[in-house]
Every structure is written in structure tokens, then in C-alpha cells.
Design an enzyme around this catalytic site. Structure first.
Site, short mmCIF file in Angstrom:
data_model
loop_
_atom_site.label_atom_id
_atom_site.label_comp_id
_atom_site.label_asym_id
_atom_site.label_seq_id
_atom_site.Cartn_x
_atom_site.Cartn_y
_atom_site.Cartn_z
N ASP A 119 46.78 43.52 42.35
CA ASP A 119 46.66 42.09 42.11
C ASP A 119 47.93 41.61 41.38
O ASP A 119 49.03 41.93 41.79
CB ASP A 119 45.37 41.79 41.33
CG ASP A 119 44.96 40.34 41.38
OD1 ASP A 119 44.27 39.95 42.34
OD2 ASP A 119 45.34 39.58 40.47
N TYR B 105 48.04 31.29 37.66
CA TYR B 105 48.17 30.82 39.03
C TYR B 105 49.01 29.55 39.10
O TYR B 105 49.90 29.42 39.96
CB TYR B 105 46.78 30.55 39.63
CG TYR B 105 46.02 31.80 39.96
CD1 TYR B 105 45.96 32.29 41.25
CD2 TYR B 105 45.35 32.50 38.97
CE1 TYR B 105 45.26 33.45 41.56
CE2 TYR B 105 44.65 33.67 39.26
CZ TYR B 105 44.62 34.13 40.55
OH TYR B 105 43.93 35.28 40.84
N HIS C 205 39.50 45.92 46.10
CA HIS C 205 40.57 45.31 45.31
C HIS C 205 40.66 45.86 43.91
O HIS C 205 41.72 45.78 43.29
CB HIS C 205 40.31 43.80 45.26
CG HIS C 205 41.45 43.00 44.75
ND1 HIS C 205 42.71 43.03 45.31
CD2 HIS C 205 41.55 42.12 43.71
CE1 HIS C 205 43.51 42.21 44.66
NE2 HIS C 205 42.83 41.65 43.68
#
Length: 386
Positions: free
Chosen positions: A177, A307, A363
Site C-alpha cells: 500500500d 491521500y 492486500h
């Protein structure tokens, strides 16, 4: 660099406040959502919150976290929390492990011991690492974050300073990630400092500013086109919100532990190799520990800004050489990861030395399949130790 030993000690008043909020939760009406198509399923959430209220022991989790060596420092006015466990073996090499969202540093808990002391876990002491696990800026105990503009490529520069301050002018890096993008940036901009880079998630460093791969770039792995398109179509809503209005969302989720739990646990279910049953991969205590590490540190808002800062401060290359990531790179491709890049592209983008198709996992590899990941890391870095 001034280091302070760190121990987690959440005030009891914060735990009492959490309990009161859980006791007075207001539940959303729900219908036709047995398959989670509209988001987190209500009855699953209610069961998890019931355990949170009556079966979950935060103090036990706190003691487990405090059993590993932790420190805090400040780099450029940014508070940084990290785990640092010295390796037990003849020649440990420094290894920086990176986490992502909605992770915390504690998602690496199952691999720290085997990597630092392999002999104690049935391995070869020659494979030992000095393990460093920092919390990303604005995540958990790397707070309060008050400096804007911090994203994955700026974090890579911070990690160079951190590792230098710990006495490691050269080191290895690994991640998934955001941690994978940080590690890849280290292998791009700071390749001369990297012993090697290992990734269990691959994406272009231009992820937030670039174009999707052309179909021709998939070679004979065209089945991955739909896999990746499905994630972009069905799963990227969270990223759009956190890249544009993270603070608006933070006002909601910093006020509701149930809302925060729903937001985070849905990703654990969707992005792991759990077959739709999140508790097949994560225990309830593991899920709630993650939620608590966001809630009790009031870090959801600052984690979501990662983000925004990446989307609004796009990555710029430090050189135009090929491959983009020049440090020796290993890739472990877990089949249920959210994005799975084709091998043809991986071979062109990285200085690829090892590529492994993993038999299972999603993930959250360090939590889902820690033994597989540990074996892979030992194998990749073994020839680079000289």
C-alpha cells in the site's frame, strides 16, 4: 536526532468516553444488504461492536504493543513514532517496513519477531534484520501532524533522515500500500542508499496523476485488466473522498467510533483474501485494535489527508533513467491484492531481481500471510547481504 523511548498509555478517561459512545450508538436502518453491496453489513457491525463493549480488552493490546521497543522523534517539525528491534544474528541488516491505509504500524506485528530473531522462530540466524517500523506521518502515534503537504514521496525523504539518525546510511526497505510507494520512491530517488527494495503491492509512482496501463502492457495477463478495473469501479470511492474532502469525513468519523469501525472494517473485508468472511482472516480483537489505534490517537483525519496531499502534490521524477526504480527489487504478488500489475510492466518499471507468485493472500499480507512473507523476504535479501 533526539530519540525518546515510547510506551502506549491511553488515559482511562478516553476509554470511558469510548465506552459511553458505544453504549449510546445510533444505528442506521438497513435492508437488502446481506452481501455487503451497499457497504458494511449492519448485523456484522452490531456483533463486532457488542464484542467491543463486552469482550475486547484494550489494556491487553496495549501491553502487547509495549512489549516491543518503541521510540518517538521529530524530523522537520513532524512527530515520528517507530518500532526498532535489533536483530539477533551474526550480521543483521537494517530493514525498514512500511504500512499503508487503513493499516497501522501494528499490522507488522507478526513479522517483526521472525525477521529480527529468525533462530527463535525456526530460521537461520544469518537471515536476521534490524527491524524498523515507523508509523506514517499523521498515523497513530506519529501525531499530532500540523505540517501540510506530507505524502508518500516526502515521507521517503523523512525515512532517509530517520535511518541515518539510527546509524544506518544504507538499508533495505519493504512495504505494501502506501508503504510500497514509499519504498519504491526510496529505490528511485535514493537507490544508492538502498540494499534492496521488496514490495507486496505494485503501482506506478504516478498513481494519482498518471494514466491507467494500456491493454497492450498486460501481455498475456489480460485477465488482470478486469481485476484492476473492478477495483477502480467498485472500490475507489473512499479514495476520491479522502483525496478531495478528507476533513469533512474526519468530522464524522472522529465523532463516531461505530462509523469509524464501519469505514475501516469494510476495507479489511473487501481487500483481504477472506472469501467474504472478514473473521476468517482477522480476529475480532485484531480488527478492533486497528480501529482503536485510529480512534484513541484521533488520527483518522490526518491519515486521510495522506491521500489529499498525494493527489494535490503529484510525484515528480528525480531522474529520467530506466528502470524507474533502480534499487534491486523483489516483488511478491498476492492474488487477492486490490491492484495486480502485469509482470511485463513490473520487469520494465523496477530493477527486478526476484518475482514470486504467492499461493494466497490479499492486500494485508503481513497480517494475512506473515509466514509466507517472512520466507519471501529472507530469500530475496539473502544474496544482497554481501
Amino acid at each position: 536526532m533526539h530519540l525518546e523511548p515510547f510506551q502506549v498509555a491511553i488515559p482511562q478517561a478516553d476509554l470511558d468516553d469510548l465506552r459511553a459512545r458505544l453504549d449510546h450508538a445510533r444505528w442506521s436502518p438497513e435492508f437488502a444488504n446481506d452481501d455487503w453491496r451497499y457497504g458494511t453489513r449492519g448485523d456484522t457491525l452490531r456483533e463486532l461492536v457488542a464484542h467491543w463493549r463486552s469482550g475486547f480488552d484494550w489494556r491487553a493490546q496495549e501491553r502487547a504493543i509495549n512489549a516491543v521497543a518503541q521510540f518517538r522523534t521529530s524530523i522537520g517539525g513532524i512527530p515520528i513514532h517507530f518500532v526498532h528491534v535489533r536483530g539477533t544474528g551474526p550480521r543483521p541488516i537494517p530493514l525498514l517496513l512500511g504500512h499503508g491505509w487503513p493499516w497501522t504500524f501494528w499490522d507488522l506485528k507478526k513479522v517483526i519477531g521472525p525477521l529480527a530473531d529468525p533462530a527463535a522462530h525456526g530460521g537461520d540466524p544469518g537471515d536476521a534484520f534490524d527491524v524498523v517500523v515507523p508509523s506514517l506521518p499523521g498515523y497513530a502515534f506519529s501525531n499530532p501532524l500540523t505540517v501540510p503537504g506530507i505524502n508518500f514521496w516526502r515521507t521517503a525523504d523523512l525515512w532517509v533522515e530517520l535511518m541515518e539518525g539510527l546509524g544506518y546510511p544504507r538499508f533495505a526497505a519493504q512495504g505494501g500500500d502506501w508503504g510500497a510507494l514509499v519504498a519504491a520512491q526510496l529505490g528511485h530517488k535514493h537507490a544508492d542508499r538502498l540494499i534492496g527494495v521488496h514490495l507486496h503491492f505494485c503501482a506506478p509512482l504516478t498513481t494519482f496523476a498518471g494514466r491507467p496501463l494500456d491493454a497492450s502492457e498486460y501481455g498475456d495477463e489480460t485477465h488482470l485488466i478486469e481485476h484492476n478495473a473492478r477495483f477502480q469501479r467498485d472500490e475507489r470511492g473512499y479514495g476520491s473522498i479522502q483525496s478531495t474532502r478528507p476533513q469533512t469525513l474526519a468530522h464524522a468519523l472522529e465523532d463516531s467510533p461505530v462509523g469509524l469501525c464501519a469505514w475501516l472494517v469494510e476495507k479489511r473485508r473487501s481487500w483481504s483474501d477472506c472469501g467474504g468472511d472478514v473473521e476468517r482472516v482477522f480476529t475480532r480483537d485484531e480488527l478492533l485494535t486497528t480501529v482503536c489505534l485510529y480512534w484513541l490517537t484521533r488520527s483518522f483525519g490526518s491519515s486521510a489527508r495522506f491521500y489529499y496531499e498525494t493527489a494535490h502534490h503529484p510525484w515528480q521524477p528525480s531522474h529520467d533513467r530506466q528502470p524507474v526504480v533502480e534499487a534491486p527489487t523483489g516483488v511478491a504478488r498476492f492474488p487477492r491484492d486490490v491492484l495486480v500489475m502485469p509482470r511485463r510492466w513490473i520487469e520494465r518499471y523496477y530493477n527486478l531481481r526476484r518475482y514470486t507468485e504467492m499461493p494466497r493472500g490479499g492486500h494485508f499480507a503481513p497480517m494475512e500471510e506473515p509466514a509466507l512473507l517472512v520466507d519471501e523476504l529472507r530469500s530475496f535479501f539473502r544474496p544482497l547481504r554481501g
